[in-house]
Design an enzyme around this catalytic site. Structure first.
Site, PDB file in Angstrom:
ATOM      1  N   TRP A  20       0.868  -1.186   0.000  1.00  0.00           N
ATOM      2  CA  TRP A  20       0.000   0.000   0.000  1.00  0.00           C
ATOM      3  C   TRP A  20       0.896   1.224   0.000  1.00  0.00           C
ATOM      4  O   TRP A  20       1.657   1.445   0.923  1.00  0.00           O
ATOM      5  CB  TRP A  20      -0.844  -0.142   1.238  1.00  0.00           C
ATOM      6  CG  TRP A  20      -1.855   0.850   1.682  1.00  0.00           C
ATOM      7  CD1 TRP A  20      -2.155   1.124   2.994  1.00  0.00           C
ATOM      8  CD2 TRP A  20      -2.764   1.630   0.916  1.00  0.00           C
ATOM      9  NE1 TRP A  20      -3.166   2.031   3.061  1.00  0.00           N
ATOM     10  CE2 TRP A  20      -3.562   2.368   1.816  1.00  0.00           C
ATOM     11  CE3 TRP A  20      -2.964   1.810  -0.462  1.00  0.00           C
ATOM     12  CZ2 TRP A  20      -4.552   3.245   1.387  1.00  0.00           C
ATOM     13  CZ3 TRP A  20      -3.950   2.690  -0.878  1.00  0.00           C
ATOM     14  CH2 TRP A  20      -4.723   3.387   0.037  1.00  0.00           C
ATOM     15  N   HIS A  25      -0.161   5.312   3.237  1.00  0.00           N
ATOM     16  CA  HIS A  25       0.386   5.114   4.583  1.00  0.00           C
ATOM     17  C   HIS A  25       0.651   6.432   5.300  1.00  0.00           C
ATOM     18  O   HIS A  25       0.343   6.584   6.476  1.00  0.00           O
ATOM     19  CB  HIS A  25       1.703   4.331   4.505  1.00  0.00           C
ATOM     20  CG  HIS A  25       1.503   2.859   4.398  1.00  0.00           C
ATOM     21  ND1 HIS A  25       0.997   2.109   5.434  1.00  0.00           N
ATOM     22  CD2 HIS A  25       1.749   1.991   3.391  1.00  0.00           C
ATOM     23  CE1 HIS A  25       0.946   0.841   5.067  1.00  0.00           C
ATOM     24  NE2 HIS A  25       1.381   0.741   3.828  1.00  0.00           N
ATOM     25  N   ASP A  64       8.064  -1.003   4.938  1.00  0.00           N
ATOM     26  CA  ASP A  64       8.294  -1.358   3.532  1.00  0.00           C
ATOM     27  C   ASP A  64       9.769  -1.246   3.163  1.00  0.00           C
ATOM     28  O   ASP A  64      10.247  -1.961   2.289  1.00  0.00           O
ATOM     29  CB  ASP A  64       7.502  -0.421   2.604  1.00  0.00           C
ATOM     30  CG  ASP A  64       6.068  -0.879   2.443  1.00  0.00           C
ATOM     31  OD1 ASP A  64       5.794  -2.074   2.689  1.00  0.00           O
ATOM     32  OD2 ASP A  64       5.226  -0.039   2.093  1.00  0.00           O
ATOM     33  N   ARG A  67      11.626  -4.626   4.270  1.00  0.00           N
ATOM     34  CA  ARG A  67      11.117  -5.980   3.991  1.00  0.00           C
ATOM     35  C   ARG A  67      11.922  -6.747   2.959  1.00  0.00           C
ATOM     36  O   ARG A  67      11.852  -7.958   2.897  1.00  0.00           O
ATOM     37  CB  ARG A  67       9.636  -5.953   3.622  1.00  0.00           C
ATOM     38  CG  ARG A  67       9.333  -5.247   2.332  1.00  0.00           C
ATOM     39  CD  ARG A  67       7.849  -5.035   2.146  1.00  0.00           C
ATOM     40  NE  ARG A  67       7.130  -6.293   1.965  1.00  0.00           N
ATOM     41  CZ  ARG A  67       5.940  -6.385   1.374  1.00  0.00           C
ATOM     42  NH1 ARG A  67       5.341  -5.306   0.936  1.00  0.00           N
ATOM     43  NH2 ARG A  67       5.352  -7.547   1.247  1.00  0.00           N
ATOM     44  N   HIS A  79       2.618  -8.212   5.722  1.00  0.00           N
ATOM     45  CA  HIS A  79       1.916  -7.047   5.167  1.00  0.00           C
ATOM     46  C   HIS A  79       0.524  -7.360   4.618  1.00  0.00           C
ATOM     47  O   HIS A  79      -0.160  -6.462   4.143  1.00  0.00           O
ATOM     48  CB  HIS A  79       2.755  -6.419   4.050  1.00  0.00           C
ATOM     49  CG  HIS A  79       4.063  -5.863   4.530  1.00  0.00           C
ATOM     50  ND1 HIS A  79       4.327  -4.520   4.598  1.00  0.00           N
ATOM     51  CD2 HIS A  79       5.173  -6.474   4.994  1.00  0.00           C
ATOM     52  CE1 HIS A  79       5.548  -4.322   5.060  1.00  0.00           C
ATOM     53  NE2 HIS A  79       6.087  -5.497   5.313  1.00  0.00           N
ATOM     54  N   HIS A 135       2.334   0.822  10.434  1.00  0.00           N
ATOM     55  CA  HIS A 135       2.289   0.374   9.038  1.00  0.00           C
ATOM     56  C   HIS A 135       1.181  -0.652   8.790  1.00  0.00           C
ATOM     57  O   HIS A 135       0.443  -0.569   7.809  1.00  0.00           O
ATOM     58  CB  HIS A 135       3.639  -0.222   8.648  1.00  0.00           C
ATOM     59  CG  HIS A 135       3.753  -0.506   7.183  1.00  0.00           C
ATOM     60  ND1 HIS A 135       4.072   0.463   6.264  1.00  0.00           N
ATOM     61  CD2 HIS A 135       3.554  -1.643   6.475  1.00  0.00           C
ATOM     62  CE1 HIS A 135       4.082  -0.065   5.053  1.00  0.00           C
ATOM     63  NE2 HIS A 135       3.769  -1.344   5.150  1.00  0.00           N
ATOM     64  N   ASP A 139      -1.926  -1.211   6.058  1.00  0.00           N
ATOM     65  CA  ASP A 139      -2.048  -2.336   5.115  1.00  0.00           C
ATOM     66  C   ASP A 139      -3.396  -3.051   5.230  1.00  0.00           C
ATOM     67  O   ASP A 139      -3.959  -3.488   4.222  1.00  0.00           O
ATOM     68  CB  ASP A 139      -0.930  -3.360   5.365  1.00  0.00           C
ATOM     69  CG  ASP A 139       0.388  -2.962   4.702  1.00  0.00           C
ATOM     70  OD1 ASP A 139       0.377  -2.114   3.790  1.00  0.00           O
ATOM     71  OD2 ASP A 139       1.437  -3.517   5.100  1.00  0.00           O
ATOM     72  N   HIS A 145      -4.572  -6.189  -0.045  1.00  0.00           N
ATOM     73  CA  HIS A 145      -3.729  -6.787   1.008  1.00  0.00           C
ATOM     74  C   HIS A 145      -4.540  -7.803   1.801  1.00  0.00           C
ATOM     75  O   HIS A 145      -4.044  -8.402   2.753  1.00  0.00           O
ATOM     76  CB  HIS A 145      -3.159  -5.719   1.935  1.00  0.00           C
ATOM     77  CG  HIS A 145      -1.980  -4.991   1.349  1.00  0.00           C
ATOM     78  ND1 HIS A 145      -0.722  -5.036   1.884  1.00  0.00           N
ATOM     79  CD2 HIS A 145      -1.886  -4.232   0.226  1.00  0.00           C
ATOM     80  CE1 HIS A 145       0.104  -4.327   1.136  1.00  0.00           C
ATOM     81  NE2 HIS A 145      -0.585  -3.824   0.125  1.00  0.00           N
ATOM     82  N   HIS A 168      -2.329  -4.616  -8.326  1.00  0.00           N
ATOM     83  CA  HIS A 168      -1.974  -4.319  -6.939  1.00  0.00           C
ATOM     84  C   HIS A 168      -1.447  -2.888  -6.831  1.00  0.00           C
ATOM     85  O   HIS A 168      -1.835  -2.139  -5.928  1.00  0.00           O
ATOM     86  CB  HIS A 168      -0.926  -5.324  -6.425  1.00  0.00           C
ATOM     87  CG  HIS A 168      -0.697  -5.218  -4.951  1.00  0.00           C
ATOM     88  ND1 HIS A 168      -1.388  -5.985  -4.039  1.00  0.00           N
ATOM     89  CD2 HIS A 168       0.117  -4.419  -4.235  1.00  0.00           C
ATOM     90  CE1 HIS A 168      -0.985  -5.661  -2.824  1.00  0.00           C
ATOM     91  NE2 HIS A 168      -0.072  -4.711  -2.902  1.00  0.00           N
ATOM     92  N   ASP A 172      -2.652   0.128  -4.564  1.00  0.00           N
ATOM     93  CA  ASP A 172      -1.706   0.702  -3.601  1.00  0.00           C
ATOM     94  C   ASP A 172      -1.530   2.201  -3.828  1.00  0.00           C
ATOM     95  O   ASP A 172      -1.452   2.965  -2.873  1.00  0.00           O
ATOM     96  CB  ASP A 172      -0.310   0.061  -3.770  1.00  0.00           C
ATOM     97  CG  ASP A 172      -0.033  -1.040  -2.754  1.00  0.00           C
ATOM     98  OD1 ASP A 172      -0.863  -1.275  -1.863  1.00  0.00           O
ATOM     99  OD2 ASP A 172       1.037  -1.667  -2.869  1.00  0.00           O
TER     100      ASP A 172
END
Ligand SMILES: *[C@@H]1O[C@H](CO)[C@@H](O)[C@H](O)[C@H]1NC(C)=O
Ligand SMILES: *[C@@H]1O[C@H](CO)[C@@H](O)[C@H](O)[C@H]1NC(C)=O
Length: 301
Positions: A20, A25, A64, A67, A79, A135, A139, A145, A168, A172
């Site tokens: 996302w 965020h 993010d 990760r 996530h 976070h 998500d 998600h 996606h 996002d």
């Protein structure tokens, strides 16, 4: 030269599964900072060592950024939750069925909420836990998600205003960016402006009547149940707005027109919900932590 090579290689090898987007965020975290109590603000400003208004927004995308590092790889499944449902006929999320053994966004929110309350772990670890919580609340509010189909839409190619993207990414980032009128400028400034508008809508605008319902069922003692409720609510949009005609029908379609017109209000509401809920969740964390740390002092006396 070397640095720019390394950077471009880094970017090229980034998997297409990105979370996302930053705008969602950061906006969510700015909204939360408008609704938290003063004691919550003080708690997190101290923990995150930032007295500025962006003390939450500034850490909203940290999860993010780690990760895909070797250290952060263990968080890659945190996530999202891969709902094995069947859109558009049936949408649902089931914790036992859908949360991987290595974790999912539901178990991760519970895990890091517990850690952010733990008076025995070092402050840096509670700060890290807070960054994960901030976070993952975000998500949990992005429909893809909370869906398994085609890796949460990552494997579905569509068109967005004539350019190719995966679905996606559209959910996002593209929808939110177009909704606020384009992404020209600093994401922090754009997010701050959008957050200010949504804060007014929540406080006494178009979301005022429903805002209490958004946090009514929040059960701080049961983070799994709370995260599941948010996840189920969000997953219903997979049937109504993400794949209204099913996953096959959307492949290669242009989504920047009528699809966007329907999806924009969903994204707007989800960002607003996530912001208000994040504030409520952080209020509970701060209050419970203060209670526990005073309890510890009492025990020692
Ligand atoms: C919280 O802080 C703001 C600004 O610092 C202040 O105006 C407000 O009165 C405070 N609220 C409470 C309940 O202390
Ligand atoms: C909980 O957090 C710790 C510390 O980051 C991590 O090592 C562990 O894998 C997490 N567990 C789950 C179930 O998310």
């Amino acid at each position: 030269m070397k640095l720019s090579n390394a950077l471009s290689i880094g970017l090229l090898t980034l998997p297409s599964v990105v979370a996302w987007g930053g705008l969602g965020h950061i906006t969510t975290a700015f909204i939360a900072s408008h609704f938290v109590s003063n004691t919550t603000q003080a708690h997190f400003q101290e923990l995150l060592r930032n007295d500025e208004p962006d003390y939450l927004a500034g850490v909203a995308t940290w999860a993010d950024s780690i990760r895909y590092t070797s250290w952060g790889r263990f968080t890659k499944n945190f996530h999202f939750i891969d709902a094995h449902d069947n859109p558009p006929e049936s949408c649902n999320v089931d914790f036992e069925r859908d949360c991987k053994e290595s974790g999912c966004v539901i178990s991760a929110l519970a895990n890091y909420t517990q850690q952010s309350l733990d008076t025995r772990i070092p402050e840096w670890q509670r700060a890290q836990a807070a960054k994960f919580v901030i976070h993952f609340v975000g998500d949990l509010h992005q429909p893809l998600h909370n869906e398994d189909v085609a890796l949460g839409g990552n494997r579905i190619h569509v068109l967005w205003d004539g350019r190719k993207y995966n679905l996606h990414h559209v959910w996002d980032s593209s929808i939110a960016e177009k909704w606020i009128g384009g992404r020209h400028g600093s994401p922090y400034l754009l997010a701050k402006k959008w957050a200010n508008q949504l804060t007014v809508e929540i406080a006494d605008g178009k979301f005022a009547e429903e805002k209490d319902a958004w946090v009514k069922d929040l059960e701080f003692e049961d983070p799994i149940a709370t995260a599941m409720a948010w996840s189920r609510e969000c997953n219903t949009y997979v049937c109504t707005h993400v794949f209204p005609e099913g996953p096959k029908a959307i492949v290669g379609q242009e989504l920047g027109g009528a699809y966007f017109e329907a999806a924009g209000p969903v994204i707007e509401k989800q960002v607003a919900r996530a912001g208000l809920r994040m504030a409520a969740w952080l209020d509970r964390i701060a209050a419970e932590y203060e209670k526990r740390s005073q309890g510890d002092v009492g025990d020692e006396l």
